[in-house]
Write a protein that holds these residues in place. Structure first.
Motif, mmCIF file in Angstrom:
data_model
loop_
_atom_site.group_PDB
_atom_site.id
_atom_site.type_symbol
_atom_site.label_atom_id
_atom_site.label_comp_id
_atom_site.label_asym_id
_atom_site.label_seq_id
_atom_site.Cartn_x
_atom_site.Cartn_y
_atom_site.Cartn_z
ATOM 1 N N LEU A 191 47.134 64.383 -38.782
ATOM 2 C CA LEU A 191 47.209 65.225 -39.711
ATOM 3 C C LEU A 191 48.507 65.264 -40.588
ATOM 4 N N ARG A 192 49.346 64.443 -39.902
ATOM 5 C CA ARG A 192 50.918 64.189 -40.331
ATOM 6 C C ARG A 192 50.737 63.049 -41.558
ATOM 7 N N ASN A 193 50.791 63.079 -42.705
ATOM 8 C CA ASN A 193 50.658 62.034 -43.609
ATOM 9 C C ASN A 193 52.004 61.061 -43.630
ATOM 10 N N ASP A 194 52.995 61.696 -42.906
ATOM 11 C CA ASP A 194 54.054 60.624 -42.488
ATOM 12 C C ASP A 194 54.251 59.902 -41.231
ATOM 13 N N LEU A 195 52.939 60.001 -40.453
ATOM 14 C CA LEU A 195 52.911 59.212 -39.215
ATOM 15 C C LEU A 195 53.242 57.792 -39.301
ATOM 16 N N VAL A 196 52.796 57.227 -40.374
ATOM 17 C CA VAL A 196 52.980 55.594 -40.249
ATOM 18 C C VAL A 196 54.623 55.431 -40.403
ATOM 19 N N GLU A 197 55.170 56.434 -41.506
ATOM 20 C CA GLU A 197 56.599 56.091 -41.435
ATOM 21 C C GLU A 197 57.193 56.380 -40.110
ATOM 22 N N MET A 198 57.113 57.488 -39.426
ATOM 23 C CA MET A 198 57.550 57.803 -37.941
ATOM 24 C C MET A 198 57.319 56.434 -37.042
ATOM 25 N N VAL A 199 56.041 55.899 -37.119
ATOM 26 C CA VAL A 199 56.200 54.550 -36.098
ATOM 27 C C VAL A 199 56.946 53.655 -36.807
ATOM 28 N N ALA A 200 57.100 53.318 -38.161
ATOM 29 C CA ALA A 200 57.789 52.359 -38.710
ATOM 30 C C ALA A 200 59.333 52.423 -38.463
ATOM 31 N N ARG A 201 59.755 53.654 -38.144
ATOM 32 C CA ARG A 201 61.025 53.961 -38.024
ATOM 33 C C ARG A 201 61.437 53.993 -36.451
ATOM 34 N N VAL A 202 60.660 53.691 -35.648
ATOM 35 C CA VAL A 202 60.921 53.514 -34.006
ATOM 36 C C VAL A 202 61.735 52.127 -34.106
ATOM 37 N N ASP A 203 62.711 51.882 -33.263
ATOM 38 C CA ASP A 203 63.191 50.814 -32.999
ATOM 39 C C ASP A 203 62.703 49.865 -32.235
ATOM 40 N N LYS A 204 61.807 48.907 -32.607
ATOM 41 C CA LYS A 204 60.997 48.255 -31.626
ATOM 42 C C LYS A 204 61.866 47.145 -30.897
ATOM 43 N N SER A 205 62.936 46.826 -31.256
ATOM 44 C CA SER A 205 63.891 46.166 -30.045
ATOM 45 C C SER A 205 64.106 46.992 -29.035
ATOM 46 N N ARG A 206 63.882 48.333 -29.037
ATOM 47 C CA ARG A 206 64.175 49.267 -27.862
ATOM 48 C C ARG A 206 62.997 50.039 -27.275
ATOM 49 N N ALA A 207 61.982 49.908 -27.916
ATOM 50 C CA ALA A 207 60.869 50.821 -27.472
ATOM 51 C C ALA A 207 59.606 50.251 -27.983
ATOM 52 N N VAL A 208 58.448 50.756 -27.364
ATOM 53 C CA VAL A 208 57.273 50.484 -28.068
ATOM 54 C C VAL A 208 56.776 51.965 -28.514
ATOM 55 N N ALA A 209 55.940 51.854 -29.517
ATOM 56 C CA ALA A 209 55.470 53.294 -30.029
ATOM 57 C C ALA A 209 53.965 53.398 -29.908
ATOM 58 N N THR A 210 53.544 54.631 -29.312
ATOM 59 C CA THR A 210 52.314 54.755 -29.126
ATOM 60 C C THR A 210 51.697 56.271 -29.678
ATOM 61 N N CYS A 211 50.559 56.471 -29.926
ATOM 62 C CA CYS A 211 50.132 57.833 -30.548
ATOM 63 C C CYS A 211 49.047 58.004 -29.852
ATOM 64 N N PHE A 212 48.979 59.645 -29.556
ATOM 65 C CA PHE A 212 47.669 60.060 -29.028
ATOM 66 C C PHE A 212 46.817 60.808 -30.316
ATOM 67 N N THR A 213 45.703 60.861 -30.314
ATOM 68 C CA THR A 213 44.697 61.222 -31.049
ATOM 69 C C THR A 213 43.352 61.541 -30.628
ATOM 70 N N SER A 214 42.667 62.469 -31.385
ATOM 71 C CA SER A 214 41.085 62.666 -30.858
ATOM 72 C C SER A 214 40.260 61.603 -31.775
ATOM 73 N N GLY A 215 40.970 60.906 -32.651
ATOM 74 C CA GLY A 215 40.102 60.085 -33.434
ATOM 75 C C GLY A 215 39.987 60.724 -34.748
ATOM 76 N N PHE A 216 39.982 61.908 -35.031
ATOM 77 C CA PHE A 216 40.103 62.596 -36.268
ATOM 78 C C PHE A 216 40.704 61.849 -37.358
ATOM 79 N N LYS A 217 40.279 61.352 -38.537
ATOM 80 C CA LYS A 217 40.936 60.811 -39.609
ATOM 81 C C LYS A 217 41.684 59.521 -39.180
ATOM 82 N N LEU A 218 41.366 59.135 -38.218
ATOM 83 C CA LEU A 218 42.013 57.581 -37.803
ATOM 84 C C LEU A 218 40.811 56.850 -38.330
ATOM 85 N N SER A 219 40.956 56.403 -39.770
ATOM 86 C CA SER A 219 40.278 55.620 -40.658
ATOM 87 C C SER A 219 40.642 54.124 -40.412
#
Length: 392
Positions: free
Chosen positions: A145-173
């Motif tokens: 439901l957060r339209n800026d989720l993609v940007e949140m993931v993009a802004r995680v420093d991938k040299s220091r952490a992996v990014a994961t996401c919980f979802t019920s599958g709702f709107k995971l198109s």
């Protein structure tokens, strides 16, 4: 292959009979031996998600081996041996909004007056990385439901952490899944409460919830994102373990993660409907049995994994959770706040948490399963108080 390299400690990984083996050299190698022995025992008993000549994916909960993020895993383990608290995992609620009304929702009492902004969320993530975190979990409510989720993931420093996401599958198109993959999402955790459609929808309080979950799984998998079926196990569904596993296998999922139901939120008055020690033993046997199979998803049963024979409770020691309004909790299932990231730095709150009598010591089992802990801290929360409750 070299998976950790410092002047005082070098850790190598090799494969023997398709099993991962870690060994160490250097001045701190003796200090690292207990950790390496414990990890090697896990590797010896269980299958990874995948192995090739360049990379090992053991679990959706562990960064790829080798790599700069896995080096931080080793650093965190060394810190733990030295009794230093490192928040290996930051889970952060990015919204309290949700289309479902789950009968066991742990966040049901959380009625935030505000929702963290994109910059506030990214700041909290960056602060956790500075403290040593290597696993970032975006949580909800329903994260899609957060339209800026993609940007949140993009802004995680991938040299220091992996990014994961919980979802019920709702709107995971399909489109959203492709965008998340492009942003660098490591794994999606799609939650299921029953392998049977009617029962899952009943528990979720919404017709179509099962269809959304299955569609979300397929879309994430098609986009190349690791998929993890996240199951909250209770006395009501623990007999369905085989069915959960078979469904995950049929859907081509990479992992089946099992957590335990906690008497909190809408389940607060159901303290007699949680799992016990016999159930934990059953989950241990199930994990080991499924992970001996050459095919199918691997299984991670957290009541066993975070029990006395392995790592103990992570809350406030190796895990920190930020609610969607900024309140900082020991874990997502403990409704106690030690401060707010909108008011002070995460480091100050993390240090305060570590000075508390309950969190400056290790505990073998989940504190929320401990009647004495609940009596002192949970049952004394004033009626009508804001949840999570700010400890004085």
């Amino acid at each position: 292959m070299r998976v950790y390299d410092s002047p005082v400690l070098k850790v190598n990984a090799s494969t023997e009979n398709e099993k991962i083996v870690l060994d160490a050299e250097g001045p701190l190698s003796q200090l690292a031996k207990p950790f390496l022995k414990r990890i090697n025992n896990i590797f010896a008993e269980e299958k990874p998600i995948s192995i090739n000549e360049n990379e090992i994916i053991f679990s959706t909960w562990i960064p790829p081996i080798p790599g700069p993020v896995f080096s931080r895993v080793v650093s965190a383990e060394i810190a733990a041996i030295r009794k230093k608290r490192v928040p290996d995992q930051l889970s952060i609620g990015i919204t309290a909004r949700c289309p479902n009304r789950c009968i066991h929702c742990g966040a049901a009492d959380i009625k935030p007056e505000k929702e963290l902004t994109l910059d506030e969320i990214c700041s909290a993530v960056d602060q956790s990385l500075d403290l040593g975190a290597y696993l970032i979990s975006f949580d909800g409510g329903e994260t899609m439901l957060r339209n800026d989720l993609v940007e949140m993931v993009a802004r995680v420093d991938k040299s220091r952490a992996v990014a994961t996401c919980f979802t019920s599958g709702f709107k995971l198109s399909e489109e959203r899944a492709r965008e998340l993959k492009a942003a660098g999402l490591y794994a999606s955790r799609i939650s299921l409460d029953s392998p049977f459609e009617a029962e899952h929808d009943r528990i979720r309080g919404r017709s179509g919830a099962y269809t959304d979950a299955v569609a979300g799984i397929r879309n994430a998998s098609a986009a190349g994102i690791l998929t993890d079926m996240f199951v909250v196990v209770s006395p009501h569904n623990i007999d369905d373990l085989e069915e959960f596993y078979n469904l995950a296998a049929d859907l081509g999922m990479h992992e089946l993660s099992i957590y335990e139901i906690i008497a909190v939120g809408r389940w607060l008055d159901h303290e007699d409907e949680v799992i016990g020690e016999k159930d934990v033993s059953r989950l241990e046997k199930f994990q080991k049995a499924m992970n001996c199979k050459p095919e199918g998803p691997r299984v991670t049963a957290f009541p066993y994994f975070m029990g006395p024979s392995l790592f103990g409770c992570f809350a406030g020691r190796r895990w920190v959770h930020v609610a969607s309004d900024g309140e900082v909790m020991p874990c997502a299932y403990t409704p106690l706040s030690f401060g707010n990231i909108c008011e002070e730095p995460l480091e100050a709150i993390w240090k305060r948490m570590g000075k508390h009598g309950e969190y400056k010591k290790d505990t073998a089992y989940c504190r929320m399963r401990n009647p004495d802990f609940r009596k002192e801290y949970i049952h004394t929360i004033p009626q009508g108080a804001k949840i999570p409750y700010r400890l004085k």
